[in-house]
Design an enzyme around this catalytic site. Sequence first.
Site: not given
Ligand SMILES: NC(=O)c1ccc[n+]([C@@H]2O[C@H](COP(=O)([O-])OP(=O)(O)OC[C@H]3O[C@@H](n4cnc5c(N)ncnc54)[C@H](OP(=O)(O)O)[C@@H]3O)[C@@H](O)[C@H]2O)c1
Length: 263
Positions: A45, A50, A139, A191, A235, A242, A244
Amino acid sequence: MHLPNPHLGMGTWGMGGTWERDPANIDASIEALRLGLSLGLRIIDVAELYGRGLSEEIVGRAVAEHRPDAYIISKVWKTHLRYEDVLRAADSSLERLGTDYIDLYLVHWPNADVPLSETMRAMEKLVDDKMVRAIGVSNFTPELMEEAQGHLKHTTLTANEIEYNLHARDAEQGIIPYCRAHDIDIIAYRPLAKGALARHTNSVLDELAKKYGKTHNQIVLNWITSQNMIAIPKSSNLAHIKENAGALNWNLEPDDVERLRAA
Ligand SMILES: NC(=O)c1ccc[n+]([C@@H]2O[C@H](COP(=O)([O-])OP(=O)(O)OC[C@H]3O[C@@H](n4cnc5c(N)ncnc54)[C@H](OP(=O)(O)O)[C@@H]3O)[C@@H](O)[C@H]2O)c1
């Protein structure tokens, strides 16, 4: 048209910057995405927003040698929803991604200042021109999904990408039931609640982690995919990728999905 299995992919917010371009983590991000792809996390995604396009360039480099293995989602930002702007934005995304098609193209956020009819006409034109294989929204409320679909002549909305995780559950009230009733896939962003869920303790989570022999993060990701939604954790850390990917190829029992929801 539906998203491919498995229903676990990768987010990219922060790869190559957030609101601005930041080249600091380009190589680590490419490596993380390649590792995820090799472990079966096909869905990636991204969005033109971004890192002001740098995230798309990173995705393009990560998938360059295996383009058909990846399922790329990108999104047009809310300031580009006029007809010509949508077409231009998609063209620029394709160029940054270094590919000639996007698997799924989404309207990133609604914008009340631009008639949705105009935006959806452009989205459908992108399908006709084979620049994108499927279209959807992000959204969007049920009312807006209904309106968006009404403006499409010969395609249907494939997905709505929304915030959804164990803590952020508003979508259960209206958006999720609507999507289920209209055969629209649900892509759950944040998530892991941006990593916050890993730091929480919860006795049901502890118990299920023991029962399935999985980590908390794997349980909360699987809680989403077991409900037949797509989860896209981000991540840039190889160990996290790994971990995840360890949420793949098994399912929580339906009773456990409900216990976690109630907890
Ligand atoms: N459509 C929209 O409006 C919208 C809005 C927000 C997000 N998104 C999409 O959704 C994706 C996911 O959301 P998000 O990035 O905001 O939040 P997320 O995936 O819930 O969390 C990402 C955070 O969690 C950490 N993380 C990931 N795996 C981990 C693990 N196994 N253990 C510990 N920490 C872990 C990552 O750090 P590290 O990198 O250090 O692992 C990062 O800081 C975004 O990247 C984006 O592509 C879309």
